[in-house]
Design a protein around this motif. Sequence first.
Motif, mmCIF file in Angstrom:
data_model
loop_
_atom_site.group_PDB
_atom_site.id
_atom_site.type_symbol
_atom_site.label_atom_id
_atom_site.label_comp_id
_atom_site.label_asym_id
_atom_site.label_seq_id
_atom_site.Cartn_x
_atom_site.Cartn_y
_atom_site.Cartn_z
ATOM 1 N N ASP A 25 38.977 -8.606 18.187
ATOM 2 C CA ASP A 25 38.918 -9.899 18.850
ATOM 3 C C ASP A 25 37.466 -10.354 18.940
ATOM 4 O O ASP A 25 37.169 -11.539 18.972
ATOM 5 C CB ASP A 25 39.503 -9.821 20.261
ATOM 6 N N SER A 26 36.575 -9.391 19.018
ATOM 7 C CA SER A 26 35.160 -9.734 19.072
ATOM 8 C C SER A 26 34.560 -9.864 17.683
ATOM 9 O O SER A 26 33.485 -10.425 17.516
ATOM 10 C CB SER A 26 34.391 -8.658 19.847
ATOM 11 N N LEU A 27 35.230 -9.326 16.681
ATOM 12 C CA LEU A 27 34.713 -9.419 15.326
ATOM 13 C C LEU A 27 35.024 -10.765 14.694
ATOM 14 O O LEU A 27 34.200 -11.362 14.021
ATOM 15 C CB LEU A 27 35.323 -8.315 14.450
ATOM 16 N N CYS A 28 36.262 -11.217 14.871
ATOM 17 C CA CYS A 28 36.698 -12.463 14.217
ATOM 18 C C CYS A 28 37.659 -13.190 15.136
ATOM 19 O O CYS A 28 38.864 -13.050 15.022
ATOM 20 C CB CYS A 28 37.356 -12.154 12.886
ATOM 21 N N PRO A 29 37.143 -13.956 16.102
ATOM 22 C CA PRO A 29 37.971 -14.531 17.138
ATOM 23 C C PRO A 29 38.771 -15.750 16.742
ATOM 24 O O PRO A 29 39.490 -16.294 17.572
ATOM 25 C CB PRO A 29 36.938 -14.898 18.218
ATOM 26 N N SER A 50 37.445 -15.029 5.718
ATOM 27 C CA SER A 50 37.648 -14.997 4.275
ATOM 28 C C SER A 50 38.014 -13.586 3.823
ATOM 29 O O SER A 50 38.031 -12.640 4.615
ATOM 30 C CB SER A 50 36.369 -15.448 3.564
ATOM 31 N N PHE A 51 38.284 -13.439 2.528
ATOM 32 C CA PHE A 51 38.614 -12.136 1.953
ATOM 33 C C PHE A 51 37.467 -11.153 2.193
ATOM 34 O O PHE A 51 37.681 -10.027 2.668
ATOM 35 C CB PHE A 51 38.876 -12.295 0.449
ATOM 36 N N CYS A 52 36.246 -11.581 1.876
ATOM 37 C CA CYS A 52 35.086 -10.691 2.013
ATOM 38 C C CYS A 52 34.795 -10.361 3.474
ATOM 39 O O CYS A 52 34.474 -9.214 3.805
ATOM 40 C CB CYS A 52 33.856 -11.325 1.362
ATOM 41 N N GLN A 53 34.912 -11.349 4.361
ATOM 42 C CA GLN A 53 34.683 -11.097 5.778
ATOM 43 C C GLN A 53 35.690 -10.093 6.329
ATOM 44 O O GLN A 53 35.332 -9.176 7.067
ATOM 45 C CB GLN A 53 34.770 -12.408 6.566
ATOM 46 N N THR A 54 36.950 -10.268 5.955
ATOM 47 C CA THR A 54 37.985 -9.341 6.415
ATOM 48 C C THR A 54 37.737 -7.942 5.880
ATOM 49 O O THR A 54 37.916 -6.954 6.595
ATOM 50 C CB THR A 54 39.380 -9.828 5.976
ATOM 51 N N LEU A 55 37.305 -7.848 4.631
ATOM 52 C CA LEU A 55 36.998 -6.551 4.031
ATOM 53 C C LEU A 55 35.866 -5.863 4.783
ATOM 54 O O LEU A 55 35.942 -4.660 5.086
ATOM 55 C CB LEU A 55 36.611 -6.733 2.560
ATOM 56 N N ILE A 56 34.826 -6.614 5.120
ATOM 57 C CA ILE A 56 33.692 -6.050 5.854
ATOM 58 C C ILE A 56 34.139 -5.560 7.225
ATOM 59 O O ILE A 56 33.768 -4.473 7.675
ATOM 60 C CB ILE A 56 32.558 -7.090 5.986
ATOM 61 N N HIS A 57 34.964 -6.368 7.916
ATOM 62 C CA HIS A 57 35.458 -5.963 9.237
ATOM 63 C C HIS A 57 36.317 -4.707 9.139
ATOM 64 O O HIS A 57 36.258 -3.830 10.014
ATOM 65 C CB HIS A 57 36.264 -7.099 9.858
ATOM 66 N N MET A 285 43.146 -13.847 9.299
ATOM 67 C CA MET A 285 42.671 -14.080 7.939
ATOM 68 C C MET A 285 43.030 -15.482 7.459
ATOM 69 O O MET A 285 44.094 -16.011 7.778
ATOM 70 C CB MET A 285 43.280 -13.020 7.004
ATOM 71 N N GLN A 286 42.115 -16.079 6.688
ATOM 72 C CA GLN A 286 42.345 -17.414 6.149
ATOM 73 C C GLN A 286 43.576 -17.446 5.242
ATOM 74 O O GLN A 286 44.394 -18.342 5.325
ATOM 75 C CB GLN A 286 41.111 -17.861 5.344
ATOM 76 N N GLN A 287 43.714 -16.433 4.402
ATOM 77 C CA GLN A 287 44.870 -16.316 3.510
ATOM 78 C C GLN A 287 45.535 -14.958 3.756
ATOM 79 O O GLN A 287 45.264 -13.989 3.037
ATOM 80 C CB GLN A 287 44.434 -16.442 2.051
ATOM 81 N N VAL A 294 43.125 -6.627 0.506
ATOM 82 C CA VAL A 294 41.998 -6.199 1.340
ATOM 83 C C VAL A 294 42.223 -4.770 1.824
ATOM 84 O O VAL A 294 41.311 -3.927 1.787
ATOM 85 C CB VAL A 294 41.821 -7.141 2.549
ATOM 86 N N LEU A 295 43.443 -4.502 2.268
ATOM 87 C CA LEU A 295 43.764 -3.184 2.813
ATOM 88 C C LEU A 295 43.578 -2.093 1.763
ATOM 89 O O LEU A 295 42.934 -1.071 2.024
ATOM 90 C CB LEU A 295 45.196 -3.181 3.344
#
Length: 480
Positions: A25-29, A50-57, A285-287, A294-295
């Motif tokens: 919740d604090s990473l991508c609110p 985004s895909f890359c942001q979710t991957l990094i998280h 996630m956006q998509q 990603v997983l």
Amino acid sequence: MMASSDVDGRTEGSLFSDQNPSETDSLCPSPGPSRPQRNYERIGGRTGTSFCQTLIHLLKGNIGTGLLGLPLAVKNAGLVLGPVSLLVMGIIAVHCMKLLVKCSHHLSAKMNQPSMTYGEVMQYGMENVSWLRSRSRWGSRTVNLFLIITQIGFCCVYFVFLSDNIKQVVEAANATTSSCQVNHTNQTDVLVPSFDSRIYMLFFLPFFIVLVFTPNLKFLAPLSLLANLVMTLSLILIYVYSFMNITFPIDLPKVGRAKDYPLFFGTAIFAFEGIGVVLPLENKMQQPQKFTQVLYLGMGIVTFLYISLGTIGYMCFGEHIGGSITLNLPNCWTYQAVKLLYCFGIFITFALQFYVPAEILIPQVLAHVSERWVKPVDLLLRTFLVIITCVLAILIPELDLVISLVGSVSSSFLALIFPPILEIFAFHTEGLSPLAIIRNLIISVVGLIGFILGTYIAIVEIVARNNVKHEGTLYTYMVQ
């Protein structure tokens, strides 16, 4: 597990609430899309990750102190059995994460919910079974309880990790040089004995208390970004040192002792316990339809890092490997700096891990407090929780054993036992195949056996080490 950002609005939650917060919740609110929109990109100006942001998280949520303890885990399992077991556990962990997402999609559509937390998936899954329907609320409560235990356990590990590493740096400070000589043992020789590691924990206690007083984790975002960078740099240096200093021929046990394997299980499942971040990341996630990619990509990277560092670290330091590979780094300025940088990253990450149990437990108490006392009581409860965490760490000041214990007790349930059972609950009326049921039961039973044996062996080892320390202290006192 090393990031933080905005966590506004998460003021309600309790152990007995369906809604429980996650560190992401604090990473991508950003709010997730409603279930009908999940096959499309967001509309109306609502943006997600985004895909890359979710991957990094996802990588952040799985890479922490557990990674540094894996060389010792490989030692406990053996040079061949260890990496193979890590690969198998990685495959099972990813499978269980996929099951959790699958059950969330199915139950969200069935209950007409835009998204669900882990606790809600368990609750609605139990509601799907007629004879469990009246007790479904306990499903959510049970998941929340194990989330609390897990996050408090992480915080205990951080206390022990910081105390052991800072103690080592302080004791070797006078003899730290620019030369990184290799002797393939515990490189940082204790040259000037100092306080017991538990004294260092007490020293860190007020700093942790001040840290959790931060009103919003977004204020720590710049420090968190810096922490992520220095921890990444530290890991690279650890990899380079370990790989460059492997000695040949390698004469290490291919298979470890059977009684040590449960300790391997606890440490490994502690490292793989990133399942708590899966649903929040997918929901935001956006998509979301790309989350499976990603997983698989993210957990593939994580599994590779775990196997490679665990194997290389054990090959480099052999039987002398410590509870954290940082404790084996040489007594030179470069690698003393690595320890300090990693400790800084772990210190900042403490606030993120503490967020989850605090936001589940504290609002339940504040709901019964008058408005004028809300802030003082909130700070008092945060202080009390940090003190409890410190006390637990002081009671078990053994880094390798506390990691194994936390992994066996709580991570095994969240990562291995619950997800397969959830699929049986969620799809039992949909014609779930007998093969799928058998597979799920096997995974849950393996997790349960790991929980029982891992917890038992960890506790036995903790008691044994404490007895040895007490006998040594008594002998020293009698000699004097």
